[in-house]
Design an enzyme around this catalytic site. Structure first.
Site, mmCIF file in Angstrom:
data_model
loop_
_atom_site.group_PDB
_atom_site.id
_atom_site.type_symbol
_atom_site.label_atom_id
_atom_site.label_comp_id
_atom_site.label_asym_id
_atom_site.label_seq_id
_atom_site.Cartn_x
_atom_site.Cartn_y
_atom_site.Cartn_z
ATOM 1 N N LYS A 118 -84.189 -34.008 83.694
ATOM 2 C CA LYS A 118 -83.784 -34.459 82.360
ATOM 3 C C LYS A 118 -84.876 -34.168 81.335
ATOM 4 O O LYS A 118 -84.602 -33.887 80.175
ATOM 5 C CB LYS A 118 -83.470 -35.958 82.394
ATOM 6 C CG LYS A 118 -82.186 -36.249 83.161
ATOM 7 C CD LYS A 118 -81.647 -37.628 82.826
ATOM 8 C CE LYS A 118 -80.208 -37.771 83.258
ATOM 9 N NZ LYS A 118 -80.017 -38.300 84.593
ATOM 10 N N GLU A 202 -86.642 -43.831 77.045
ATOM 11 C CA GLU A 202 -85.885 -43.181 75.975
ATOM 12 C C GLU A 202 -85.351 -44.283 75.077
ATOM 13 O O GLU A 202 -85.009 -45.365 75.567
ATOM 14 C CB GLU A 202 -84.723 -42.396 76.601
ATOM 15 C CG GLU A 202 -83.919 -41.587 75.624
ATOM 16 C CD GLU A 202 -82.763 -40.898 76.348
ATOM 17 O OE1 GLU A 202 -82.872 -39.706 76.667
ATOM 18 O OE2 GLU A 202 -81.756 -41.579 76.606
ATOM 19 N N GLU A 277 -73.323 -33.765 77.777
ATOM 20 C CA GLU A 277 -73.063 -35.158 77.454
ATOM 21 C C GLU A 277 -73.882 -35.588 76.248
ATOM 22 O O GLU A 277 -75.072 -35.285 76.154
ATOM 23 C CB GLU A 277 -73.414 -36.057 78.649
ATOM 24 C CG GLU A 277 -72.564 -35.773 79.865
ATOM 25 C CD GLU A 277 -72.725 -36.814 80.956
ATOM 26 O OE1 GLU A 277 -71.783 -36.986 81.735
ATOM 27 O OE2 GLU A 277 -73.804 -37.455 81.022
ATOM 28 N N GLU A 290 -77.579 -35.239 78.584
ATOM 29 C CA GLU A 290 -77.880 -34.356 79.705
ATOM 30 C C GLU A 290 -76.745 -33.367 79.827
ATOM 31 O O GLU A 290 -75.700 -33.517 79.198
ATOM 32 C CB GLU A 290 -78.012 -35.159 81.011
ATOM 33 C CG GLU A 290 -76.755 -35.931 81.345
ATOM 34 C CD GLU A 290 -76.870 -36.672 82.677
ATOM 35 O OE1 GLU A 290 -77.709 -36.261 83.498
ATOM 36 O OE2 GLU A 290 -76.122 -37.628 82.879
ATOM 37 N N ASN A 292 -74.307 -31.681 82.706
ATOM 38 C CA ASN A 292 -73.893 -31.683 84.106
ATOM 39 C C ASN A 292 -73.429 -30.288 84.454
ATOM 40 O O ASN A 292 -72.477 -29.773 83.881
ATOM 41 C CB ASN A 292 -72.777 -32.694 84.336
ATOM 42 C CG ASN A 292 -73.301 -34.116 84.162
ATOM 43 O OD1 ASN A 292 -74.422 -34.428 84.580
ATOM 44 N ND2 ASN A 292 -72.518 -34.954 83.524
ATOM 45 N N ARG A 294 -71.750 -28.753 86.626
ATOM 46 C CA ARG A 294 -70.722 -28.774 87.666
ATOM 47 C C ARG A 294 -69.410 -29.178 87.034
ATOM 48 O O ARG A 294 -69.350 -29.471 85.848
ATOM 49 C CB ARG A 294 -71.090 -29.817 88.724
ATOM 50 C CG ARG A 294 -71.359 -31.178 88.064
ATOM 51 C CD ARG A 294 -71.440 -32.288 89.049
ATOM 52 N NE ARG A 294 -72.179 -33.422 88.509
ATOM 53 C CZ ARG A 294 -71.634 -34.441 87.853
ATOM 54 N NH1 ARG A 294 -70.334 -34.474 87.619
ATOM 55 N NH2 ARG A 294 -72.368 -35.434 87.410
#
Lengths: 673, 479
Positions: A118, A202, A277, A290, A292, A294
């Site tokens: 990340k 964060e 996202e 982040e 993803n 997939r």
């Protein structure tokens, strides 16, 4: 162009079946893998070939790259689809596949690596002009340094695992008080789950929405954004309801977010289907969370509003095809909502449920799609994610899609395991949700303990108890070895009513009944019921007419009708699980008073108390890990620890005694020994 | 628990219970029912004769009516091969009527042993007192369950022991459940409480490995096409007016299917084949009260046919007897009636009899009345049983008296005769009713006509516990 003849899905359950479906449509042979716990699983029996992965834990099986690559080669597969979860975002696995000349259906290993951390990802995204939240890596910081860093970012904040996902290794910190513990806990969980203890702080967005953009990139340089999905309804950072389009995104915002997502994908040289996202605040500002790398669990909502089969596109891209016009020119039509059905108990802190899913039956409704890994009779083991199915509805508008989904869910017959079905239905019917006022705090404002209560009200439970008694009667008559056709409970000289007692959660219902000439006179807990006309009487179906209105009750009896059994009743009033009290109580098994037992099978992570220790009510006694979750066993009352029956690391069975507590009596001091 | 509550808990859930002889002792000095509840119920899938003492009626003491009831219940159990379950809580014999109960009481214990010897298990659940003679109830049973702190079984209680030997004792050491379970061995099972005793009783039956010797139902057991409710409107208010028994048959047999035998011959008696709750059945039913030679011969033949193929018989009585008169006597009505009575007597298939109207004279015998040992006999509430109708009986007596006066040459007192006729008629009217007959155990129960199919269905299932085998040994005589 690479050809694809046989695809091995290095995954299990619903996603394996989902991918096989597209393979069948494209004429690609299918290969499944299964752990010993999944030997009878649907995904394994549906594939053309299936390869056993010896063992049961994920680490031994679905997380073992060598075994999976060997399996693919053994069956002659030319390609591997990782699904989601497990090794889907594992660069080493992607490399292992390509090293053996297997087509890996996913992005290049470098893209996975870039997005897998990340911290790396956030740095790259900032550089690419994608909005991000301020953060700092705190993996190696001393406590006082950590506090200074935290104050720089400002509370409230989040502790996140760099390699994490799905909320694992994530902690919310509202002020300096819990900071150190949160970071330590996140590190421990991250190290255990991802073998990477890197965590960062964060800034926390208050009342955030979770909005993500589906992207599809080919190996020829085109990247297309396939609009957003809103996934704000979450429990413990796990999405449970997702929809597309988002009620908070208008065309202009959609365009901007889409462009940002495309930039993000380009920045890492992305190929394939991926999801960028974002977290969105109440003013519509969005920040990169982040990416993803997939296929997402919630991909079906995008499929239903665009008409695009994302798995098909993944496979085409993997074969080297360019993104087709139907994708680059896609538009959103109507609205789709997905609900994730989990075998877990929302009113008991989402405690995962294991065992046999005795009935799993949905009405077939046009526009409703069910992606499931199970069927009636499937067993849910403790080793994997307790999600059993996704139910997705499509309709021309949001209100109708939601209504359709809630109706189908409410009408489903799901027996044997507690699920979050009733919670999902109540969320889908909640005014805030209907208004589109969703953020990730929804289930904090509306505690699942309340929202997850059974849909069947107490009055419905009473009626279900009567229906259950009658279905049992029908079953008993059908099983009778003599006088089977003689009227039930016939008396030439009227005597007392027949009776049966059920336990429904905490409540008890004693039903007294007598049948005469098609009418039923019943009493529930000694209160007279209005006269019921019996229209249909069978063990699996009872139809009663009450004040001129007929209601059908679908009944499933598991066990011996005349002895101990469980009766499942579904009707338009909801679902009730009734446990028949045995007619003749058996002597109860002796268990020392004050025993705290394991709520489910799992392993003991830490023991927090010692024999002889005084504890207060609510004090944590030990921590269990089961089904990927940590469960804290707390003291129900103030008392003295008499016995600690398990050691750290021990595997415990469901119901095994963990700790024996002596309850502190008012006025009576605890005895010590 | 009350006697009926014990029975309810003992029976399989949602199974039927056919209570027998509930009206015993009606219009007597004793409480109706004779301090007993008895009937046939299903326990763990086995049809069992249940006899429960009712301790709320004079401490469950047994009076002369009680012994009649027990005796008939045990007869039913023996003929139909039923295990016997007694729920004991009785103070023993009703002492004020000891003269009438001492001998029948002994008979009961002998019957109990006989029952066991015939391969029919006897089980006693002892809930409370079982004193003196009552102690033999568990004493003579194959299985005995006693309830801790509650059962008391002894030949003599503490006062009697004190009187007899001067020994000081208490209930528990003399006859407590714990003592009998651990020391005397009279109790085979020690139950924690009444519910537990019933649970154990059911387990005993479950382990009897019970097999019925007769075949199971073999025909489709569909409901009749006509509603049972209409049975209430079929019998005549005036017994002199006959009614068609086919209307009754159509409302009790499977699918209202009835294959009549010899419909054109001897039409005052209907005979034919049907099934009831799946059991094949031969039916004999009076159509016009009177039985003539043809009817008697038809019945004799039909009964032999049923015996030839092991089919149970149902007699629906509505008979005023065999025809009298010169022509009939000369045609040999006595011989023909005798053939029918002979056939009924020597028939070996189970007989079920229901009196749906009247049952007078030798017609009662030919149509398998009480004396001819049907396995079960039930009365509709409207039915009457006597030697003959009240008017006829009073008239006959009057004629005989007038004849006697004439023979002796004394004047006939018309006024006295009228008084006599009224008195006799009133007496017979009292005695011929279903209640009066039921009170004397001349039937096994009065039933609601609408329950006829259910009652007979239970009985047919019950009789098939024994082997069903007709009389053999000679060819069927054509009549």
């Amino acid at each position: 162009m690479t050809s694809m003849k046989m695809l091995l899905v290095a995954n299990r359950g619903e996603i394996a079946r989902r991918i096989f479906r597209t393979c069948r449509e494209m004429g690609i042979a299918t290969a499944a893998v299964y752990s010993d716990a999944d030997a009878d699983a649907l995904h394994a029996s549906e594939a053309d070939v299936a390869v056993r992965l010896p063992g049961v834990t994920p680490a031994e099986t679905y997380l073992n790259p060598d075994l999976l690559v060997t399996a693919a080669i053994a069956v002659g597969a030319d390609s591997v689809h990782p699904g989601y979860g497990f090794l889907s975002e594992n660069a080493a696995f992607a490399r292992a596949c390509t090293d053996k000349e297997l087509t890996f259906v996913g992005p290049p290993a470098e893209a996975i690596e870039a997005m897998g951390s990340k911290l790396t990802a956030k740095t790259m995204m900032s550089a690419a002009g994608v909005p991000t939240l301020p953060w700092t890596d705190v993996s190696d910081l001393e406590e006082d340094k950590l506090r200074r860093v935290a104050e720089d970012i400002g509370y409230p904040l989040l502790v996140k695992a760099s390699s994490g996902g799905g909320g694992r290794g994530m902690r919310q910190v509202l002020d300096g008080h819990g900071l150190f513990d949160a970071v330590t806990g996140a590190k421990r969980e991250a190290a255990a789950a991802f073998s990477d203890a890197t965590v960062f702080l964060e800034r926390l967005v208050v009342q955030p929405r979770h909005v993500e953009i589906q992207v599809l990139a080919d190996s020829h340089g085109s990247v297309v954004a396939l609009f957003e999905r809103e996934c704000s309804i979450q429990r413990r950072y796990q999405k449970i309801i997702e929809e597309s389009p988002s009620p908070a995104v208008d065309d202009a915002l959609r365009e901007r977010m889409g462009n940002a997502a495309v930039s993000a994908a380009r920045a890492v040289g992305y190929v394939g289907a991926g999801t960028v996202e974002f977290v969105m605040d109440t003013d519509g500002h969005y920040y990169f969370l982040e990416m993803n790398t997939r296929l997402q669990v919630e991909h079906p909502v995008t499929e239903l509003v665009t008409g695009i089969d994302l798995v098909r596109q993944q496979l085409l891209v993997a074969m080297g095809e360019p993104v087709p016009a139907e994708v680059s020119e896609a538009v959103i039509t109507g609205h789709a909502v997905e609900a994730r059905l989990y075998a877990e108990n929302p009113v008991e802190q989402f405690l995962p449920q294991t065992g046999t899913l005795e009935t799993f039956d949905f009405d077939t409704v046009p526009g409703v799609r069910i992606d499931s890994g199970v069927e009636s009779g499937s067993s849910i083991s403790q080793y994997y994610d307790p999600m059993v199915a996704k139910v997705i509805s499509w309709a021309p508008n949001r209100a109708e899609a939601i209504r359709k989904l809630s109706t189908v869910l409410a009408g489903a017959r799901i027996h044997g395991l507690v699920t979050n079905r009733d919670l999902l239905v109540r969320i889908l019917r909640h005014p805030e949700f209907l208004a589109g006022d969703t953020d990730t705090g929804f289930l904090v404002r509306h505690p699942p303990a309340e929202l997850g209560k059974p849909l069947a009200e107490p009055e419905a439970e009473q009626l279900h108890a009567v229906a259950a008694s009658l279905a049992l009667l029908a079953q008993k008559r059908a099983n009778a070895s003599v006088q089977q056709t003689v009227p039930a409970a016939w008396r030439n000289n009227a005597s007392q009513m027949q009776n049966v007692t059920f336990q429904v959660a905490e409540a008890q219902y004693r039903v007294d009944y007598v049948l005469a000439h098609g009418t039923v006179l019943a009493r529930v807990n000694n209160e007279d019921f209005p006269e019921l006309l019996l229209r249909t009487l069978a063990p699996e179906r009872v139809i009663l007419e009450i004040d001129g209105v007929r209601t059908a009750f679908e009944v499933t009896i598991s066990g011996e009708a005349a002895a101990s059994c469980v009766v499942h009743v579904d009707s338009r009033l909801g679902y009730t699980k009734l446990i028949r009290e045995p007619r003749f109580g058996a002597p109860s098994a002796a268990e020392p008073g004050g025993s705290l037992t394991a709520p489910m099978p799992g392993s003991v992570v830490r023991v927090l108390v010692e024999v002889g220790e005084e504890v207060i009510a609510g004090q944590p006694l030990l921590i269990l890990e089961a089904m990927k979750m940590e469960h804290t066993v707390t003291s129900p009352y103030p008392g003295l620890v008499r016995e600690v029956a398990v050691n750290q690391g021990a595997a415990v069975r469901d119901g095994e005694v963990l700790v024996v507590l002596e309850q502190e009596d008012e006025g009576r001091p605890l005895s010590r020994y | 628990m009350l006697a009926r509550e014990r029975i309810e808990l003992l029976l399989d859930e949602d199974s039927a219970f056919l209570e027998l002889m509930p009206f015993v002792g009606w219009h007597s000095e004793f409480t109706v029912g004779a301090s007993l509840v008895t009937g046939i119920g299903v326990i763990e899938g086995v049809e069992v004769m249940v006899i429960a003492h009712d301790p709320t009626v004079r401490g469950g003491t047994l009076n002369p009516h009680s012994f009649k009831k027990v005796s008939r219940a045990m007869e039913i159990a023996k003929e139909n091969r039923l295990p016997l379950m007694t729920l004991v809580e009785s103070g023993g014999a009703d002492l004020p009527t000891q003269a009438e109960v001492a001998i029948p009481g002994g008979r009961m214990f002998r019957d109990l042993t006989d029952h066991s010897a015939a391969g029919l298990p006897t089980i006693a659940l002892v809930f409370g007192n079982a004193t003196a003679g009552g102690a033999y109830m568990p004493g003579m049973s194959d299985y005995v369950v006693m309830v801790r702190g509650q059962s008391k079984v002894f030949l003599g209680g503490p006062p009697l022991v004190k009187m007899a030997t001067g020994e000081e004792s208490d209930d528990e050491s003399l006859g407590g459940a714990e003592m009998h379970a651990r020391t005397s061995g009279l109790a085979d099972y020690l139950a924690e409480n009444e519910v537990d005793a019933i649970r154990i009783g059911r387990e005993i039956v479950r382990r009897l490995n019970w097999r019925k010797l007769g075949p199971g139902p073999s025909e489709p057991p569909d409901e009749p096409l006509y509603p049972a409710e209409q049975l209430l409107g079929i019998p005549s208010y005036e017994p002199k007016v006959p009614f068609d028994p086919r209307d009754v048959v159509a409302r009790i047999v499977d699918g209202s299917r009835f294959d009549e035998f010899k419909p054109l011959y001897g039409s005052s008696l209907v005979t034919g084949w049907a099934s009831l709750h799946g059991y094949p059945l031969g039916v004999l039913a009076n159509a016009r009260g009177v039985l003539l030679s043809e009817e008697a011969e038809k019945a004799a033949q039909f009964i032999q046919l049923a015996n030839q193929v092991d089919t149970p018989l149902l007699f629906l009585q509505n008979t005023t007897g065999y025809m009298v008169g010169k022509t009939y006597e000369q045609n040999g009505i006595i011989k023909d009636g005798a053939k029918m009575i002979n056939a009924v007597t020597n028939s070996r298939v189970p007989h079920l009899t229901v009196n749906i109207g009247v049952s007078y004279g030798a017609g009662n015998y030919g149509m398998c009345g009480r004396a001819f040992g049907p396995r079960f006999l039930f009365s509709w509430a409207n039915s009457k049983t006597a030697v003959m109708g009240p008017q006829q009986l009073a008239g006959v007596m009057s004629i005989v008296a007038k004849q006697s006066a004439a023979d002796r040459g004394v004047p006939f007192d018309e006024k006295a005769d009228t008084r006599m006729r009224e008195a006799v008629q009133a007496q017979i009217e009292r005695e011929e009713t279903a209640l009066a007959n039921s009170s004397r155990v001349y039937d096994d129960a009065i039933i609601d006509p609408r329950d006829t199919r259910t009652v007979l269905g239970i009985c047919l299932s019950v009789v098939h516990n024994a082997e069903i085998r007709g009389q053999r040994g000679y060819g069927v005589f054509r009549m």
